[in-house]
Design a protein around this motif. Sequence first.
Motif, short mmCIF file in Angstrom:
data_model
loop_
_atom_site.label_atom_id
_atom_site.label_comp_id
_atom_site.label_asym_id
_atom_site.label_seq_id
_atom_site.Cartn_x
_atom_site.Cartn_y
_atom_site.Cartn_z
N PHE A 83 0.83 -1.20 0.00
CA PHE A 83 0.00 0.00 0.00
C PHE A 83 0.87 1.26 0.00
N ILE A 84 1.96 1.24 0.74
CA ILE A 84 2.84 2.41 0.78
C ILE A 84 3.47 2.66 -0.57
N TYR A 85 4.00 1.61 -1.19
CA TYR A 85 4.61 1.77 -2.51
C TYR A 85 3.58 2.18 -3.56
N LEU A 86 2.41 1.60 -3.49
CA LEU A 86 1.36 1.95 -4.42
C LEU A 86 0.95 3.42 -4.28
N THR A 87 0.91 3.91 -3.05
CA THR A 87 0.56 5.30 -2.81
C THR A 87 1.60 6.23 -3.42
N PHE A 88 2.87 5.94 -3.22
CA PHE A 88 3.92 6.80 -3.78
C PHE A 88 3.99 6.69 -5.30
N ALA A 89 3.80 5.50 -5.83
CA ALA A 89 3.94 5.30 -7.27
C ALA A 89 2.79 5.92 -8.05
N THR A 90 1.60 5.92 -7.47
CA THR A 90 0.43 6.41 -8.20
C THR A 90 -0.09 7.74 -7.67
N LEU A 91 0.70 8.41 -6.87
CA LEU A 91 0.35 9.74 -6.34
C LEU A 91 -0.97 9.75 -5.57
N GLY A 92 -1.17 8.79 -4.71
CA GLY A 92 -2.31 8.79 -3.80
C GLY A 92 -3.37 7.76 -4.09
N PHE A 93 -3.28 7.03 -5.20
CA PHE A 93 -4.31 6.04 -5.49
C PHE A 93 -4.31 4.93 -4.44
N GLY A 94 -3.16 4.53 -3.94
CA GLY A 94 -3.09 3.48 -2.92
C GLY A 94 -3.79 3.89 -1.64
#
Length: 75
Positions: free
Chosen positions: A37-48
């Motif tokens: 979830f943390i990586y997804l948030t950083f990679a997609t600018l908040g989508f995670g």
Amino acid sequence: MRWIYDLLYYFQKRGFEVCRRIAERWGIRARVVRTTFIYLTFATLGFGFALYLFIAFWLKIKDLIYAKRTSVFDL
């Protein structure tokens, strides 16, 4: 340094428990789900983060609908 662990414990204890529930369902560690979830948030600018909140909302609604009642009089 102790306050960091106290803060971490607070959020783990009173959080939505999304990561733990997903990890139990899939049979993996909760730490892996949190990291994802943390990586997804950083990679997609908040989508995670948005996905996390959506799942938390969905699990809360599911828990309210499918509440385990011990008897008929618990309504």
